[in-house]
Design an enzyme around this catalytic site. Structure first.
Site, short mmCIF file in Angstrom:
data_model
loop_
_atom_site.label_atom_id
_atom_site.label_comp_id
_atom_site.label_asym_id
_atom_site.label_seq_id
_atom_site.Cartn_x
_atom_site.Cartn_y
_atom_site.Cartn_z
N LYS A 192 -15.48 4.27 6.92
CA LYS A 192 -14.81 3.00 6.89
C LYS A 192 -13.35 2.61 6.66
O LYS A 192 -12.86 3.22 5.59
CB LYS A 192 -15.39 1.84 5.85
CG LYS A 192 -15.14 0.66 5.94
CD LYS A 192 -15.56 -0.25 4.61
CE LYS A 192 -14.58 -0.36 3.62
NZ LYS A 192 -13.48 -1.01 4.22
N GLY A 244 -8.65 5.71 -2.72
CA GLY A 244 -8.37 4.13 -3.04
C GLY A 244 -8.04 3.96 -4.72
O GLY A 244 -7.59 5.10 -5.22
N GLY A 249 -12.95 3.79 -7.44
CA GLY A 249 -13.50 5.17 -7.50
C GLY A 249 -14.52 5.30 -8.79
O GLY A 249 -15.70 5.81 -8.61
N GLU A 266 -10.07 10.59 -4.43
CA GLU A 266 -8.60 10.62 -4.48
C GLU A 266 -8.07 9.34 -4.92
O GLU A 266 -8.05 8.39 -4.05
CB GLU A 266 -8.00 11.06 -3.18
CG GLU A 266 -6.58 11.82 -3.26
CD GLU A 266 -5.66 10.70 -3.04
OE1 GLU A 266 -5.12 10.26 -4.11
OE2 GLU A 266 -4.91 10.50 -1.79
N CYS A 300 0.08 6.62 -3.56
CA CYS A 300 -0.60 7.25 -4.45
C CYS A 300 0.17 8.00 -5.27
O CYS A 300 0.04 7.98 -6.31
CB CYS A 300 -2.09 7.69 -4.16
SG CYS A 300 -1.94 8.86 -2.82
N GLU A 397 -0.22 1.30 -11.82
CA GLU A 397 0.29 1.35 -10.44
C GLU A 397 0.90 0.04 -9.77
O GLU A 397 0.17 -1.01 -9.97
CB GLU A 397 -0.89 1.69 -9.43
CG GLU A 397 -1.02 3.15 -9.19
CD GLU A 397 -1.92 3.53 -8.21
OE1 GLU A 397 -3.05 2.99 -8.12
OE2 GLU A 397 -1.75 4.14 -7.56
P1 NDP Z 1 -9.30 -0.16 -2.75
O1 NDP Z 1 -9.56 0.83 -3.69
O2 NDP Z 1 -10.20 -1.62 -3.31
O3 NDP Z 1 -9.68 0.03 -1.45
C1 NDP Z 1 -9.66 1.29 -0.96
C2 NDP Z 1 -10.78 1.08 0.34
O4 NDP Z 1 -12.14 1.11 -0.70
C3 NDP Z 1 -10.88 0.21 1.11
O5 NDP Z 1 -11.34 0.76 2.29
C4 NDP Z 1 -11.66 -0.78 0.39
O6 NDP Z 1 -12.38 -1.92 1.46
C5 NDP Z 1 -12.93 -0.05 -0.07
N1 NDP Z 1 -13.48 -0.67 -1.35
C6 NDP Z 1 -13.49 -1.61 -1.91
N2 NDP Z 1 -14.35 -1.72 -2.84
C7 NDP Z 1 -15.22 -0.87 -2.71
C8 NDP Z 1 -16.54 -0.40 -3.35
N3 NDP Z 1 -17.12 -1.21 -4.32
N4 NDP Z 1 -17.39 0.32 -2.64
C9 NDP Z 1 -16.83 1.22 -1.59
N5 NDP Z 1 -15.44 0.90 -0.94
C10 NDP Z 1 -15.12 -0.11 -1.38
O7 NDP Z 1 -7.93 -0.57 -3.06
P2 NDP Z 1 -7.14 -2.18 -2.77
O8 NDP Z 1 -6.79 -2.31 -1.30
O9 NDP Z 1 -7.71 -3.25 -3.53
O10 NDP Z 1 -5.71 -1.99 -3.62
C11 NDP Z 1 -5.57 -2.46 -4.80
C12 NDP Z 1 -4.73 -1.57 -5.70
O11 NDP Z 1 -5.42 -0.08 -5.52
C13 NDP Z 1 -3.48 -1.27 -4.92
O12 NDP Z 1 -2.43 -1.96 -5.40
C14 NDP Z 1 -3.14 0.12 -5.54
O13 NDP Z 1 -2.52 0.21 -6.83
C15 NDP Z 1 -4.36 0.80 -5.38
N6 NDP Z 1 -4.45 1.85 -4.26
C16 NDP Z 1 -4.45 3.01 -4.38
C17 NDP Z 1 -4.67 3.76 -3.40
C18 NDP Z 1 -4.42 5.40 -3.52
O14 NDP Z 1 -4.39 5.92 -2.30
N7 NDP Z 1 -4.54 5.75 -4.95
C19 NDP Z 1 -4.88 3.39 -1.97
C20 NDP Z 1 -4.97 1.75 -2.02
C21 NDP Z 1 -4.65 1.14 -3.42
P3 NDP Z 1 -11.39 -3.11 1.97
O15 NDP Z 1 -9.84 -2.84 1.44
O16 NDP Z 1 -11.54 -3.05 3.21
O17 NDP Z 1 -11.97 -4.20 1.06
#
Ligand code: NDP
Length: 793
Positions: A192, A244, A249, A266, A300, A397
């Site tokens: 996804k 994410g 996580g 990660e 990240c 972050e």
């Molecule tokens: P998320 O962790 O919410 O999103 C990452 C992925 O997980 C997206 O594909 C999201 O879907 C999906 N997701 C969200 N909730 C769930 C769940 N319960 N079960 C499974 N998958 C899920 O990050 P955000 O986009 O909300 O960003 C928020 C903050 O997170 C950022 O400001 C940043 O601080 C941090 N972040 C960190 C990242 C990293 O690589 N360390 C990457 C991205 C964000 P969808 O987005 O389609 O809703």
């Protein structure tokens, strides 16, 4: 339009837009919406569509459906159906597909770069020079692993159907990091993309059709967090790989606890960028540009906490402010821009709110003097001064182009500040003195350390975090292992419940029945310790008679043991050779007392072949002694003029929960690999046969194992396991108990996201070296740190 003569006068940048006409035409053809990619075909988009917005222009560039549970089901079914044939292909055949993907990406680099820029807002300079070339590199590298998987990973097999959930900050690169190793190892995939940035995944799916990847091997389901949760929680998914935020996580860790799904996470970071006074300051300033202003700071592993040694701090910050003035922010398709748009208006508001918090908490925000475009989600780059570790912006972050700063005096203080975070993803160290730089690299708790550089990536270099930045690695050999399983992980029959449920009794310290020959204490910090609650339980032997009493440890005892382990830091610092000597000595001492151990095991009724069990335990100690100075890291082949080292670092304090079967052999099969690599352990001995622990600590006492390195507790297995799982100072936990216990341990470990390893209540034949011993035990007892060291002028 200024003439060239005018430009020569002002030296202003002229506009240099990358053409997006090809991508626009592609998007126009798909204006009605793009469906999911399931079983080799695109589904009809349907009505419930998510609008995909170009964050730089605020234009809707496409639409994708929000995946329902039925869509997820269909994708998982397709992946499951495709698995047997895909896994059965030879490595060479799988390699050809991966190679074809890499070639096709390369042929379309420009198309993918422009599409990624429009979808995400990142500059074309970065998508063209970094994201897409790394995507191609990743597929090439893993074409190689597909070819070599049987040679390099004998006895391993694919994990199965992998659910992969990726974020929006590097959409196609994160897809490549997930899909390439999964396919190379023979797995199939349901992926996804983030709902904000699904477009390059759609173009990638079309590419898969072109190269003729068998239907169902890769399935792409669009949607939001709910769709992600449906994938992670699907009963027919064997592995979840997530990148994410740490919060999500944690949600996933809890959601799939006890399911037996393999998990790699990660997650977030708050990575230190450490400038020593002997650093090349101009180089370090350029480093900051690549650390926190790269990709709008939506990285990240961004160097988001700049730590500068006091003597050079003023000069460094002046230079940084000067350099910041030259940054160009604007149209990401313009080739001269340094910084594009952040991914969405919502993310921009989140960043702005955090910047306000920083100011409200007393820090000063220095912002680049840039004029931002009127439309779009643009954020001026900057850095805070006057930030302290306690400030929200130093801990959370920001995920935007703004760093915090602090100063330090000594190397030790730099280490303390660097490690003063719940994360541990990456670190940058700047110094012209290789001794000091490597010392810092060793002492910083982070999965990746760049010396005199930052944000360097390569498919061969493992990437991943310590602590709340998650576990598991992506890239290289370690990354492949995340997508492979060993038959021993799946085999055993269900483990019976412990034969003995402790009955609370006062701890008398002396035998109260004539046939009782032993009253065991706990072993904490190198000393025998009475259980904190003053309670013990009677242990029943083979004949059904009481054969002794064992201490009934409680939460306080666990905490004491963890504290004692935490103090025994010297063990991680001694050489592998030293540790080997100690393990040989332990084997020798065990050998001298083999008759006594065999008799005790026989009396416990736990071991039908007691002598054999003791013999095998001695051999196991020899094997891990042999490994103590041989389970090496490596220097991996990444970029030219870089030494990229992968080091196997101990976790620190590990919790170990041993099963009832083969109580001596299983306990030591778990403790030995952990301590061979420099960890300290708090081990819970068999609940039903705890007296063996008492004999063992007598051996430990005489084997030169420093106090605190091995702590032994006895009592109710799952009560103690829960406390270990919840304890923030326990970095990793191995649990061999029941299926429900495994679920409890995994859920409770979500607090500090410790790495857990469990057999989900399945019996292991500890006598068989393929099940009870091996490199997998060593691999699980350490975390890989990747250190990048560029060289040359
Ligand atoms: P998320 O962790 O919410 O999103 C990452 C992925 O997980 C997206 O594909 C999201 O879907 C999906 N997701 C969200 N909730 C769930 C769940 N319960 N079960 C499974 N998958 C899920 O990050 P955000 O986009 O909300 O960003 C928020 C903050 O997170 C950022 O400001 C940043 O601080 C941090 N972040 C960190 C990242 C990293 O690589 N360390 C990457 C991205 C964000 P969808 O987005 O389609 O809703």
């Amino acid at each position: 339009m200024p003439s060239i003569k005018d430009i020569m006068q002002t030296m202003e940048y002229g506009p240099a837009p990358e053409s997006n006409s090809e991508v626009r035409a592609w998007l126009d053809q798909r204006a009605a919406g793009l469906g999911h990619f399931i079983n080799g075909k695109f589904t009809a988009p349907g009505d419930d569509l998510i609008e995909v917005v170009n964050p730089a222009t605020e234009e809707v560039m496409g639409r994708v459906p929000k995946g329902s549970t039925a869509d997820v089901d269909a994708a998982v079914r397709a992946a499951r159906a495709a698995l047997p044939k895909w896994a059965a292909l030879s490595g060479f055949e799988r390699a050809r597909y991966l190679y074809a993907i890499a070639r096709h990406i390369q042929k379309r680099e420009r198309f993918f770069a422009v599409l990624e820029t429009m979808d995400n807002g990142k500059t074309i300079r970065e998508t063209r020079d970094i994201d897409i070339p790394l995507v191609a590199r990743h597929f090439y590298h893993h074409a190689g692993w597909a070819e070599l998987v049987d040679d390099e990973f004998p006895d391993h097999m694919p994990v199965g159907v992998c659910g992969q959930i990726i974020p929006w900050n590097f959409p196609l690169l994160m897809l490549a990091w997930k899909v390439a190793p999964a396919l190379a190892a023979g797995n199939t995939v349901v992926l996804k993309p983030a709902d904000l940035t699904p477009m390059t995944a759609c173009a990638f799916a079309e590419l898969l059709m072109e190269i003729g990847l068998p239907a169902g091997v890769v399935n792409i389901v669009h949607g939001d967090g709910e769709t992600g949760a449906a994938i992670a929680g699907h009963a027919d998914i064997d592995k979840v790989a997530f990148t994410g935020s740490t919060d999500v996580g944690r949600v996933i860790r809890r959601q799939i606890a006890g399911s037996g799904k393999k998990l790699s996470l990660e997650l977030g970071g708050k990575s230190p960028f450490i400038v020593l006074e002997d650093a090349d300051l101009d180089g370090a300033v350029e480093g900051v540009v690549d650390a926190i202003w790269f990709n709008q700071g939506e990285v990240c592993c961004a160097g988001s906490r700049i730590l500068v040694q006091e003597g050079v701090a003023r000069r460094f910050f002046e230079k940084l402010a000067q350099r910041m003035k030259t940054l160009r922010v604007g149209d990401p398709l313009d080739k001269t821009m340094d910084i594009g748009a952040v991914v969405s208006k919502k993310q921009l508001s989140r960043i702005k709110a955090l910047l306000e918090t920083g100011k409200a908490e007393g820090a000063t925000l220095n912002v680049a003097p840039v004029e931002l475009p009127k439309r779009g989600a643009f954020c001026a780059p900057g850095f805070f001064t006057g930030t302290a570790s306690s400030h929200t912006v130093s801990q959370v972050e920001i995920f935007g182009p703004v760093a915090t700063t602090q100063t330090f005096r000594t190397l030790g203080e730099a280490v303390t500040l660097a490690n003063d975070t719940r994360y541990g993803l990456a670190a940058s160290v700047w110094s012209e003195n290789v001794n000091r730089a490597i010392e810092l690299a060793a002492r910083v708790k982070a999965g990746v350390v760049w010396i005199n550089g930052t944000n360097m990536f390569d498919a061969a270099a493992p990437f991943g975090g310590y602590r709340e930045s998650g576990f598991g690695r992506e890239g290289g050999r370690s990354g492949m292992l995340e997508y492979l399983a060993l038959p021993a992980d799946r085999k055993g029959k269900p483990r019976p419940a412990p034969a003995l449920v402790p009955q609370v009794q006062p701890f008398t310290g002396k035998a109260d029945l004539p046939e009782i020959d032993i009253t065991a204490k706990l072993y904490i910090g190198g000393k025998q310790a009475r259980p904190d609650g003053g309670q013990s339980y009677t242990v029943i032997g083979k004949s059904g008679q009481a054969i002794g009493q064992a201490g009934l440890a409680n939460r306080k005892d666990v905490r004491n043991a963890v504290e004692a382990a935490g103090k025994a830091t010297g063990w991680g610092g001694v050489t592998g050779h030293n540790r080997a000597q100690v393990l040989y000595y332990l084997a020798e001492n065990l050998s001298q007392r083999r008759a006594e151990f065999a008799a005790a095991l026989a009396a416990s009724g736990a071991s039908p072949k007691a002598e054999e069990e003791v013999e095998l335990t001695i051999r196991r100690a020899f094997w891990y002694a042999a490994q103590a100075d041989k389970f090496d890291g490596a220097v991996t082949a990444t970029k030219s003029r870089h030494v990229t080292m992968t080091v196997n670092e101990p976790f620190g304090t590990m919790g170990i929960v041993a099963p009832d079967e083969a109580p001596l052999l299983s306990l030591l099969s778990l403790i030995l690999p952990a301590i061979a690599l420099g960890n300290r352990v708090v081990a819970v001995a068999s609940q039903s046969h705890p007296l063996i622990a008492a004999r063992l600590y007598q051996v430990l006492e005489t084997s030169d194992i420093p106090g605190g390195v091995v702590n032994l507790l006895t009592g109710e297995r799952d009560v103690l396991a829960r406390t270990l799982a919840e304890h923030d100072d326990v970095a990793a936990l191995w649990y061999c108990g029941s299926e429900e216990g495994a679920a409890m341990v995994e859920a409770a470990s979500a607090g500090n996201l410790k790495s857990t390893w469990s057999d989900y209540g399945k019996l292991r034949d500890w006598r068989d070296p393929k099940q009870g011993q091996g490199r997998e035990f060593l691999r699980r007892a350490c975390q890989v740190k990747t250190i990048w060291l560029p060289y040359g002028e």
